[in-house]
Write an enzyme that holds these catalytic residues in place. Structure first.
Site, mmCIF file in Angstrom:
data_model
loop_
_atom_site.group_PDB
_atom_site.id
_atom_site.type_symbol
_atom_site.label_atom_id
_atom_site.label_comp_id
_atom_site.label_asym_id
_atom_site.label_seq_id
_atom_site.Cartn_x
_atom_site.Cartn_y
_atom_site.Cartn_z
ATOM 1 N N GLU A 1 55.487 40.883 15.960
ATOM 2 C CA GLU A 1 55.775 39.972 14.813
ATOM 3 C C GLU A 1 55.938 38.674 15.522
ATOM 4 O O GLU A 1 57.051 38.695 16.159
ATOM 5 C CB GLU A 1 56.603 40.368 13.838
ATOM 6 C CG GLU A 1 56.257 41.576 13.241
ATOM 7 C CD GLU A 1 57.378 42.076 12.131
ATOM 8 O OE1 GLU A 1 58.278 41.332 11.894
ATOM 9 O OE2 GLU A 1 57.234 43.153 11.397
ATOM 10 N N HIS B 1 56.348 40.167 6.749
ATOM 11 C CA HIS B 1 57.517 40.633 6.702
ATOM 12 C C HIS B 1 58.621 39.831 5.699
ATOM 13 O O HIS B 1 59.762 39.314 6.249
ATOM 14 C CB HIS B 1 58.304 40.513 8.196
ATOM 15 C CG HIS B 1 59.496 41.596 8.491
ATOM 16 N ND1 HIS B 1 59.828 42.040 9.495
ATOM 17 C CD2 HIS B 1 60.629 42.021 7.352
ATOM 18 C CE1 HIS B 1 60.794 42.976 9.407
ATOM 19 N NE2 HIS B 1 61.193 42.927 8.047
ATOM 20 N N ILE B 2 58.079 39.919 4.532
ATOM 21 C CA ILE B 2 58.626 39.082 3.529
ATOM 22 C C ILE B 2 59.546 39.980 2.506
ATOM 23 O O ILE B 2 60.095 39.558 1.599
ATOM 24 C CB ILE B 2 57.794 38.181 2.618
ATOM 25 C CG1 ILE B 2 56.525 39.182 1.977
ATOM 26 C CG2 ILE B 2 57.159 37.130 3.509
ATOM 27 C CD1 ILE B 2 55.687 38.399 0.926
ATOM 28 N N GLY B 3 59.434 41.483 2.813
ATOM 29 C CA GLY B 3 60.225 42.319 1.974
ATOM 30 C C GLY B 3 61.632 41.567 1.526
ATOM 31 O O GLY B 3 61.938 41.782 0.243
ATOM 32 N N ALA B 4 62.422 41.310 2.241
ATOM 33 C CA ALA B 4 63.815 41.024 2.197
ATOM 34 C C ALA B 4 63.801 39.196 1.572
ATOM 35 O O ALA B 4 65.031 38.893 1.077
ATOM 36 C CB ALA B 4 64.412 40.942 3.213
ATOM 37 N N ASP C 1 53.614 45.233 5.275
ATOM 38 C CA ASP C 1 54.635 43.945 5.522
ATOM 39 C C ASP C 1 55.340 43.671 6.729
ATOM 40 O O ASP C 1 55.521 42.483 7.022
ATOM 41 C CB ASP C 1 55.626 43.991 4.380
ATOM 42 C CG ASP C 1 56.846 43.011 4.328
ATOM 43 O OD1 ASP C 1 56.061 41.644 4.123
ATOM 44 O OD2 ASP C 1 57.844 42.960 4.540
ATOM 45 N N ASP D 1 62.639 63.508 4.132
ATOM 46 C CA ASP D 1 63.929 62.954 4.749
ATOM 47 C C ASP D 1 64.501 63.798 5.786
ATOM 48 O O ASP D 1 65.122 64.821 5.197
ATOM 49 C CB ASP D 1 64.780 62.165 3.894
ATOM 50 C CG ASP D 1 65.866 61.312 4.657
ATOM 51 O OD1 ASP D 1 65.954 61.587 5.690
ATOM 52 O OD2 ASP D 1 65.737 60.199 4.121
ATOM 53 N N ARG E 1 59.309 49.224 9.332
ATOM 54 C CA ARG E 1 59.211 48.544 10.594
ATOM 55 C C ARG E 1 57.879 48.917 11.195
ATOM 56 O O ARG E 1 57.671 50.037 10.858
ATOM 57 C CB ARG E 1 60.167 49.213 11.445
ATOM 58 C CG ARG E 1 61.608 48.634 11.393
ATOM 59 C CD ARG E 1 61.661 47.142 11.754
ATOM 60 N NE ARG E 1 63.014 46.568 11.484
ATOM 61 C CZ ARG E 1 63.439 46.050 10.563
ATOM 62 N NH1 ARG E 1 62.921 45.960 9.248
ATOM 63 N NH2 ARG E 1 64.610 45.533 10.468
ATOM 64 N N ARG F 1 68.240 54.123 1.000
ATOM 65 C CA ARG F 1 68.627 52.914 -0.070
ATOM 66 C C ARG F 1 67.132 52.493 -0.468
ATOM 67 O O ARG F 1 67.311 52.174 -1.796
ATOM 68 C CB ARG F 1 69.622 51.869 0.644
ATOM 69 C CG ARG F 1 70.998 52.480 0.851
ATOM 70 C CD ARG F 1 71.713 51.254 1.514
ATOM 71 N NE ARG F 1 72.985 51.744 1.763
ATOM 72 C CZ ARG F 1 73.539 52.264 3.031
ATOM 73 N NH1 ARG F 1 72.481 52.231 4.192
ATOM 74 N NH2 ARG F 1 74.946 52.697 3.179
ATOM 75 N N ILE F 2 66.520 52.218 0.094
ATOM 76 C CA ILE F 2 65.313 51.577 -0.089
ATOM 77 C C ILE F 2 64.238 52.667 -0.665
ATOM 78 O O ILE F 2 63.856 52.379 -1.977
ATOM 79 C CB ILE F 2 64.478 50.824 0.813
ATOM 80 C CG1 ILE F 2 65.380 49.586 1.309
ATOM 81 C CG2 ILE F 2 63.149 50.303 0.394
ATOM 82 C CD1 ILE F 2 64.896 48.829 2.458
HETATM 83 C C1 MLT Z 1 65.850 44.158 7.164
HETATM 84 O O1 MLT Z 1 65.979 45.050 8.226
HETATM 85 O O2 MLT Z 1 66.860 43.881 6.245
HETATM 86 C C2 MLT Z 1 64.431 43.663 6.661
HETATM 87 O O3 MLT Z 1 63.636 44.159 7.417
HETATM 88 C C3 MLT Z 1 64.669 42.035 6.755
HETATM 89 C C4 MLT Z 1 65.072 41.726 8.045
HETATM 90 O O4 MLT Z 1 64.796 42.326 9.175
HETATM 91 O O5 MLT Z 1 65.480 40.538 8.215
#
Ligand code: MLT
Length: 319
Positions: A263, A281-284, A258, A171, A234, A151-152
């Site tokens: 972490e 880890h700010i992607g989301a 990220d 993939d 990850r 999806r990403i």
């Molecule tokens: C996810 O897995 O959705 C992102 O890495 C964000 C998170 O882990 O909270």
């Protein structure tokens, strides 16, 4: 009676709505205290976590009232899925609610690396006006190698298409005839070819026993010396010591991370490198992404507790 334990900082309209119907206990730092979590969880019917809470088999075994684990995010690597399934516990997650946010961050990192924005900003703020020193490169015409076309990865590819990039993807699960592959005009290749041809390599795999430590020194040495490596998936899929070595030896041109193997991370030579971008880890973490994630997981936890079917689940195996 207590219903729902929230073990990380998870808030939003969805959570407020949940609090109106259920007894929700908010313990945003509990993820860092596994023994206390194990002691508290037996009182609850549901737990809502992000990625920092490790929901292990012993925690699951110690919680006989637990009906549902809600993961506010996409990755399920912090939950023992086998233990949850065999205990008949429903596992919910939010498979795509934050994927636009992560894809946009990935594109942002590519532009920041290509145009040397971080060192240019630092130099300008310290009083310099050095235009030539910050001559960058265009994304246009470059090749993006997407590792993990889920999806990403797909959304990163769509956005990169708008920049005129060529697309390679690897993939092990994707069907090379899938519409999304032709929509991206992507060529599915083996890892060797992707590493050797891509100017940008962006990692979007889940963390599994197969992908842990996937990007090792040998993999970095197979990339072009002009290549940039981006990881918003990850941290554990990258051998960070190997990445440091590859960067020091100029085997690749730069990296943006990220996510980290620990972490928060310990001190690392990566912090001192101008061609490396680090974010926590700010992607989301966008307002929109979080609102979707929190609404989805809270709605689905309420559904399970009310005996209804949730929309986004990993398993539904209630005994
Ligand atoms: C996810 O897995 O959705 C992102 O890495 C964000 C998170 O882990 O909270």
């Amino acid at each position: 009676m207590k219903d729902i334990l929230v073990t990380e900082d998870i808030a939003g309209q969805g959570m407020e709505a949940l609090k109106e119907k259920f007894h929700v206990v908010f313990e945003p730092d509990l993820w860092g205290e596994p023994e206390r979590l194990q002691a508290l969880l037996p009182e609850f019917r549901a737990v809502i976590v992000r990625n920092q809470t490790r929901v292990t088999s012993s925690i699951i075994r110690a919680a006989p009232r637990l009906q549902v684990i809600g993961r506010a995010g996409a990755g399920l690597d912090n939950i023992d899925l086998e233990a949850a399934s065999s205990a008949g516990i429903v596992v919910l997650y939010t498979p795509e609610q934050n994927s636009i946010s992560v894809a946009e961050l990935t594109l942002g990192m590519m532009i920041i690396l290509a145009r040397k924005i971080v060192p240019a900003d630092r130099s300008t703020k310290s009083g310099h006006w050095e235009r030539k020193a910050f001559t960058g490169t265009e994304l246009y015409g470059k090749t993006l190698g997407i590792v993990g076309l889920g999806r990403i990865g797909y959304r990163v590819g769509r956005r990169a298409t708008a920049f005129g990039m060529n697309m390679l993807a690897h993939d092990i699960y994707a069907n090379p005839d899938a519409v999304l592959v032709s929509e991206l005009s992507a060529t599915m290749v083996d890892m060797e070819e992707l590493l050797g041809r891509a100017d940008y390599i962006s990692c979007h795999v889940s963390l599994t026993e197969k992908t842990r430590g996937l990007f090792d020194y040998e993999m970095f040495c197979r990339m072009k010396p002009s290549a940039f490596f981006i990881n918003t998936s990850r941290g554990e899929v990258v051998d960070e010591a190997a990445l440091v070595k590859a960067l020091k030896e100029e085997r690749i041109a730069g990296a943006a991370l990220d996510v980290r193997s620990e972490e928060p991370p310990d001190d690392s030579p990566l912090s001192g490198m101008d061609n490396v971008i680090l974010t926590p880890h700010i992607g989301a973490f966008t307002g929109e992404g979080q609102e979707r994630v929190v609404s989805s997981v809270c709605r689905d936890v309420a559904a399970v507790l009310n005996g209804k079917e949730p929309r986004n689940y990993f398993n539904l195996s209630r005994s």
